[in-house]
Design an enzyme around this catalytic site. Structure first.
Site, PDB file in Angstrom:
ATOM      1  N   SER A   1       9.218   4.924   7.108  1.00 38.57           N
ATOM      2  CA  SER A   1      10.363   5.682   6.608  1.00 38.57           C
ATOM      3  C   SER A   1      10.385   5.720   5.086  1.00 38.57           C
ATOM      4  CB  SER A   1      11.669   5.058   7.103  1.00 38.57           C
ATOM      5  OG  SER A   1      11.814   5.228   8.485  1.00 38.57           O
TER       6      SER A   1
ATOM      7  N   ASP B   1      15.396   7.443   1.616  1.00 39.91           N
ATOM      8  CA  ASP B   1      14.598   8.642   1.340  1.00 39.91           C
ATOM      9  C   ASP B   1      14.957   9.260  -0.005  1.00 39.91           C
ATOM     10  OD1 ASP B   1      13.577   8.181   3.817  1.00 39.91           O
ATOM     11  OD2 ASP B   1      14.363   9.983   4.764  1.00 39.91           O
TER      12      ASP B   1
ATOM     13  N   GLY C   1     -13.393   4.578   5.051  1.00 37.20           N
ATOM     14  CA  GLY C   1     -13.117   5.978   5.344  1.00 37.20           C
ATOM     15  C   GLY C   1     -11.854   6.096   6.176  1.00 37.20           C
TER      16      GLY C   1
ATOM     17  N   GLU D   1      18.870   4.981   6.046  1.00 34.45           N
ATOM     18  CA  GLU D   1      17.678   5.832   6.042  1.00 34.45           C
ATOM     19  C   GLU D   1      17.802   6.952   5.028  1.00 34.45           C
ATOM     20  OE1 GLU D   1      14.295   7.005   6.264  1.00 34.45           O
ATOM     21  OE2 GLU D   1      14.605   5.751   8.020  1.00 34.45           O
TER      22      GLU D   1
ATOM     23  N   ASP E   1      -9.188   3.950  -0.510  1.00 34.02           N
ATOM     24  CA  ASP E   1      -9.432   3.499   0.865  1.00 34.02           C
ATOM     25  C   ASP E   1      -8.769   2.145   1.112  1.00 34.02           C
ATOM     26  OD1 ASP E   1     -10.418   3.591   3.404  1.00 34.02           O
ATOM     27  OD2 ASP E   1     -12.512   3.247   2.854  1.00 34.02           O
ATOM     28  N   VAL E   2      -8.242   1.964   2.315  1.00 34.78           N
ATOM     29  CA  VAL E   2      -7.614   0.707   2.729  1.00 34.78           C
ATOM     30  C   VAL E   2      -8.419   0.167   3.901  1.00 34.78           C
ATOM     31  CG1 VAL E   2      -5.524  -0.390   3.608  1.00 34.78           C
ATOM     32  CG2 VAL E   2      -5.351   1.494   1.970  1.00 34.78           C
TER      33      VAL E   2
ATOM     34  N   ASP F   1      -9.308   5.727   9.260  1.00 36.34           N
ATOM     35  CA  ASP F   1      -9.059   4.851  10.402  1.00 36.34           C
ATOM     36  C   ASP F   1      -7.683   5.151  10.970  1.00 36.34           C
ATOM     37  OD1 ASP F   1      -7.018   3.051   9.040  1.00 36.34           O
ATOM     38  OD2 ASP F   1      -8.757   2.632   7.778  1.00 36.34           O
TER      39      ASP F   1
END
Length: 631
Positions: free
Chosen positions: A547, A328, A608, A324, A589-590, A610
């Site tokens: 992550s 990052d 928009g 992790e 937008d997805v 969600d």
């Protein structure tokens, strides 16, 4: 099933509080006082079982939060300096101004000190936060039990680990209103490590995740070679079986941005779970994917807080630890270089250690330890952007503790810090685990903490191009989907009301009763979440998860801040008021995919905002143009 409304939850909690208070009358040898009132009660989750009384000599590092006298005023300042339509927009507060707003009143401070002295606590034992709103002291269980009119027990988790906790505690009436929380008491969240990466395929027993940590993709192997691109088109640069920094930089329009304010602008990420950013691995990664940044692997600042583990050059690859932290750092540097990076390593919880109940352990809760450290820093040492890839089920944290941590985040936002948190990796909740702690039987979607805090920006995950909501089978046999939900603890903030209510209405009653429609909704935005080739232990492994999404989004906004600061303008700070009023128009937008989880298909994407991908993904050139900034 009746809808899970805030009033229903409150009634259940009050009922449990009443039962708990009644039990104190007959519960054993602790001295009972007539002038005490239950402060907080939070039952042990199903995974925890009481094993017996805690030894009276066991030492507890007690943290006491004093009521912040003018927090409502701080919140007002936070929203004013974060609202693009307010004349104070961008005029962030200094550390001294924030401390003045949150310091306890003289009356509160005097009452709490009187209470401590009543139990023989010497003032010389006490340690204070800069605003004097947090007091810490190490005391034996016997003393703490008497002070809090409760009994601590050793609780065992189904995975074999143990903690010393109590389900509730009381305070004398004269300090009741002056104390916001006392910990460790009834906060059950643990930043727990997943199963060892090398063993996941072989194990059949699933361990419930209590953290958002990077997951290993199923049946993934690094491509034989991933050549650097010859041109800048997404199709030529991106191979979505291995999302490299150059792919991310092209996808979000940062690849040709020239950093101008690296001496003033900073970015950061947090580490827990005894994870360390392994400099050797990061050097290999940058040498492969961002060659000009390779030397920086040994130059970025790493800070240990409360005994957090740092890479000393001899770290041993153990059970996937450092995956992790490496993910990052590798992607924040890979996208944001040469913006300086700070890695905060916070101790206070050893996820693999089963403590001897006769031996002291550090019982600090990591989020609070980190937040208290950060709010105590001078302005020149605070990074403008921070990413956190860890979190817990909301219901494993007491409401009082969650509010105390969230209020600390508000202080950072008021000072101009943008806090990004991963929204989680199991949609609305991991299958077969979506049961309320209030009665251990009610089925409900499982919100996460601290991504539910209204003062942070929650980051969901996408995949492919054009981007859709992330979905991937994991090596553990589970499925990764973008974390999504509505808080049961935090009310819907005003900045969300119109947009989120419209989305809820569009669902036409879908999943009514499984989530709190009036709660803080998340995520707010998204970034790519799979599959990331990550160097760990000198080799490449494929990771997925929010992550990776959170540090990537944070790095994009670090570059946006760079452009602002280079022209003498303030950094963005707390994003959400801007995001929901205007900024969402600048995002991609997805509209394909769902959040899944809790044995359902979860919330759907929609035009928009969600509850899967938020407003979608950032594109730096759009942001720069909207603010009249140069590349």
């Amino acid at each position: 099933m009746a809808p899970l409304r805030a009033s229903t939850v409150l009634t259940s909690v009050l009922s449990l509080l009443s039962c708990f208070q009644a039990s104190l009358v007959t519960a054993g040898p602790v001295n009972r006082r007539s002038d005490v009132l239950v402060k907080d009660y939070h039952p042990a989750p199903r995974a925890w079982a009481k094993q017996g009384p805690a030894p009276s000599t066991h030492l507890i590092h007690l943290t006491i939060g004093l009521s912040q006298s003018r927090f409502n005023e701080l919140e007002r300042h936070l929203y004013e300096v974060s609202d693009p339509f307010h004349p104070r927009y961008g005029h962030h507060l200094s550390a001294e101004e924030v401390h003045e707003l949150v310091k306890p009143s003289d009356k509160a401070s005097a009452a709490v000190h009187e209470w401590l002295q009543e139990y023989g606590v010497d003032p010389d034992q006490l340690r204070y936060s800069p605003a004097k709103d947090w007091i810490s002291v190490t005391l034996p269980v016997a003393t703490v039990e008497e002070m809090l009119d409760t009994e601590y027990s050793v609780y065992g988790h189904q995975d074999g680990s143990t903690v010393v906790r109590t389900e509730g505690y009381s305070l004398p009436l004269y300090v009741h209103e002056h104390i916001s929380t006392v910990q460790p008491t009834n906060s059950w969240a643990r930043l727990q490590r997943d199963q060892p990466r090398t063993e996941i395929k072989q194990r059949s027993t699933m361990v419930k995740r209590s953290s958002h940590v990077a997951e290993v993709a199923d049946d993934w192997a690094p491509p034989a070679s991933i050549p650097l691109p010859a041109n800048s088109t997404i199709e030529a640069v991106c191979n979505f079986t291995a999302v490299t920094p150059d792919c991310v930089r092209t996808l979000y329009g940062t690849i040709d941005y020239e950093v101008k304010a690296a001496g003033k602008n900073k970015m950061a990420h947090t580490n827990y779970l005894e994870e360390a950013t392994n400099r050797s691995d990061i050097s290999i990664f940058l040498g492969k994917y961002r060659p000009e940044a390779r030397a920086y692997a040994y130059e970025f600042e790493a800070i240990s807080i409360a005994g957090g583990v740092l890479d000393n050059g001899t770290n041993v690859a153990e059970e996937g630890r450092d995956e992790e932290a490496n993910l990052d750092a590798e992607y924040m540097i890979g996208v944001g270089y040469p913006t300086p990076l700070i890695a905060y390593h916070t101790g206070g919880r050893n996820p693999t250690y089963v403590p001897d109940i006769l031996t002291s352990d550090n019982s600090d809760e990591p989020f609070l330890v980190w937040a208290n450290y950060m709010t105590g820093l001078p302005d020149e040492d605070i990074p403008q952007v921070v990413s956190t890839s860890y979190g817990d089920d909301e219901q494993t944290v007491s409401r009082a503790y969650a509010e105390a941590v969230c209020n600390q985040f508000a202080q950072l936002g008021a000072r101009g810090v943008s806090l990004f948190f991963s929204s989680g990796d199991f949609g609305v909740g991991q299958d077969e685990t979506c049961i309320s702690n209030l009665d251990n039987s009610t089925y409900m979607f499982m919100p996460s903490f601290p991504t539910d805090c209204p003062y942070v920006t929650a980051v969901g995950a996408t995949t492919n191009y054009p981007e859709s909501a992330a979905w991937r089978k994991l090596r553990s046999g589970l499925y990764f989907t973008s974390g999504a939900g509505f808080s049961n603890y935090f009310d819907q903030p005003a900045y969300q009301a119109k947009i989120v209510d419209s989305y809820v209405e569009s669902l036409g009653g879908l999943y009514d009763g499984f989530y709190n429609k009036s709660g803080r909704a998340y995520p707010d935005i998204s970034c790519i979440g799979q599959v990331f080739p990550t160097i760990w232990n000198g080799t490449t492994t494929g990771l997925v998860g929010t992550s990776g999404s959170s540090p990537i989004c944070a790095a994009v906004f670090a570059l946006f801040n760079d452009a602002l600061i280079a022209e003498g303008r303030p950094p963005m700070g707390f994003l959400n008021p801007w995001l929901y009023s205007h900024g969402h128009n600048l995002f991609t937008d997805v509209t394909n995919g769902t959040s899944a989880g809790c044995n359902t298909t979860g919330f759907p994407t929609a035009p928009g905002w969600d509850a899967v991908t938020g407003f979608g993904t950032p594109y730096l050139p759009k942001l720069l143009d909207a603010f009249g900034l140069k590349k």
